[in-house]
Design an enzyme around this catalytic site. Structure first.
Site, mmCIF file in Angstrom:
data_model
loop_
_atom_site.group_PDB
_atom_site.id
_atom_site.type_symbol
_atom_site.label_atom_id
_atom_site.label_comp_id
_atom_site.label_asym_id
_atom_site.label_seq_id
_atom_site.Cartn_x
_atom_site.Cartn_y
_atom_site.Cartn_z
ATOM 1 N N LYS A 20 -4.658 -9.328 -6.683
ATOM 2 C CA LYS A 20 -5.964 -9.694 -6.110
ATOM 3 C C LYS A 20 -7.025 -8.665 -6.508
ATOM 4 O O LYS A 20 -6.708 -7.501 -6.765
ATOM 5 C CB LYS A 20 -5.881 -9.865 -4.590
ATOM 6 N N LYS A 68 0.815 -1.213 0.000
ATOM 7 C CA LYS A 68 0.000 0.000 0.000
ATOM 8 C C LYS A 68 0.847 1.259 0.000
ATOM 9 O O LYS A 68 0.473 2.263 -0.594
ATOM 10 C CB LYS A 68 -0.940 0.019 1.219
ATOM 11 N N LYS A 115 -10.615 -3.119 -3.960
ATOM 12 C CA LYS A 115 -11.354 -1.856 -4.036
ATOM 13 C C LYS A 115 -10.506 -0.743 -4.621
ATOM 14 O O LYS A 115 -11.013 0.210 -5.163
ATOM 15 C CB LYS A 115 -11.722 -1.397 -2.621
#
Ligand code: AMP
Ligand code: TRP
Length: 337
Positions: free
Chosen positions: A201, A118, A204
């Site tokens: 993956k 992230k 969102k």
């Protein structure tokens, strides 16, 4: 379920209200949450405090929190049988997270792959919250002494950290206060990949809408996304082994299997030798049929934000009542007067 003694244990899980809920959330998490309700005392949380570890527009955070709660209920979480609330309602999450910030070690957090993914190249500009995110997650779980946590595969490492924190706390203070929580990672849906790239993956935060099927997509949108999904030119193999090193094909077969509660081997046996153009049609039908009732129910619930807010408020009160004696025990163990 009212008391822990009557059940096989206490379940806690959550998802972030940081964007659209998608098929990965449904197959990797919600679907399993629903199954556990009859045998466990279940606490399901919309983790808004985790969401703000990256910037969230305040008005959108509110509507996404309601959307997440609607998605849980539409998938089958029963807010009377289980507890459904948003994290920021119960102050104990933040209080215990601070204590865990002092138990957890820098070296442990430095190994967390989700932070590395992230934060990317911009580590210096990440919030401190993003870095200590796993300590807050441990606090979520242990504030209720939850014994089981159903999650998708990507959360395994965070649950190992939760066990490390529980164990260190118990050892440091010489008391078996926290249980060593067990992850529950079930079935073919544990790792749903992007429709555009079988190595990433479904998420969102992917900028491409075509990478994921959102729980509020209508049947036409689902059909279009599956039609455009990446595959290869080979037909379906006889067994799932034949999907090795074919990540996109494996993902579509895995989605079909998870939606139908079948194994990938059974899906391969049924479609052996057919091309992906054919298989995608079957997958579209199954996805549209399984998701339509959820999408409809989400839309119905979202028309009544007052109802959603009342569910979250009463869930927050019930959660706080379970947490209070546990937090009192933790504080006195630490030596807080
Ligand atoms: P998040 O959307 O990251 O807050 O995740 C909420 C829950 O959904 C967690 O239990 C995740 O493990 C699960 N989840 C998220 N993305 C996927 C995915 N692509 N496949 C399977 N499970 C997922
Ligand atoms: N970190 C989890 C995710 O992104 C969400 C989460 C927060 C969670 N606290 C939790 C999941 C506690 C299980 C238990 O998917």
């Amino acid at each position: 379920m009212t008391t822990q003694q009557q059940t096989a244990g206490r379940v806690f899980s959550g998802a972030q209200p940081s964007g659209n809920m998608h098929l990965g959330n449904y197959l990797g998490a919600f679907k399993n949450w629903v199954r556990l309700q009859d045998n466990y005392e279940c606490i399901y949380c919309v983790v808004d405090m985790h969401a703000i570890t990256v910037w969230q527009d305040p008005a959108e955070l509110q509507s996404q929190t309601r959307e997440a709660a609607a998605a849980y209920m539409a998938a089958g979480v029963n807010p009377e049988q289980s507890i459904l609330f948003n994290q920021s309602k119960v102050a104990g999450h933040a209080e215990l997270a601070w204590i865990f910030n002092c138990v957890s070690r820098l070296g442990w957090l430095n190994r967390m792959t989700q932070f590395k993914d992230k934060a990317g190249k911009n580590k210096e500009k990440s919030s401190v919250g993003l870095y200590v995110y796993p300590n807050l997650m441990a606090a979520d779980i242990l504030l209720y002494k939850a014994t089981h946590v159903p999650v998708g595969d990507d959360q395994k490492q965070h649950l190992e950290l939760t066990r490390d924190i529980a164990q260190k706390f118990n050892t440091d203070f010489g008391k078996e206060l926290f249980p060593l929580t067990e992850p529950i990672i079930m079935g073919e849906g544990a790792r749903i990949m992007s429709l555009r790239d079988g190595s990433k993956k479904m998420s969102k935060s992917d900028p491409s809408e075509f990478s994921r099927i959102n729980l509020n997509d209508d049947a036409d949108t689902i059909a279009q996304k599956i039609r455009k999904a990446r595959t290869d030119a080979e037909p379906l193999p006889a067994t799932a082994e034949g999907l090795d090193s074919r990540p996109e094909a494996a993902n579509l077969v895995g989605i079909y299997a998870a939606l139908m509660d079948q194994s990938r081997d059974a899906v391969c046996a049924e479609f052996e030798g057919q091309g992906f153009a054919e298989f995608k049609k079957a997958l579209t039908d199954v996805a549209a049929a399984k998701l339509a009732p959820i999408t409809e129910e989400m839309a119905r619930l979202q028309k009544d934000p007052g109802y959603i807010d009342s569910v979250l408020a009463s869930g927050g009160e019930r959660a706080a009542a379970i947490a209070a004696p546990i937090l009192a025990e933790i504080k006195s163990t630490v030596g807080f007067l």
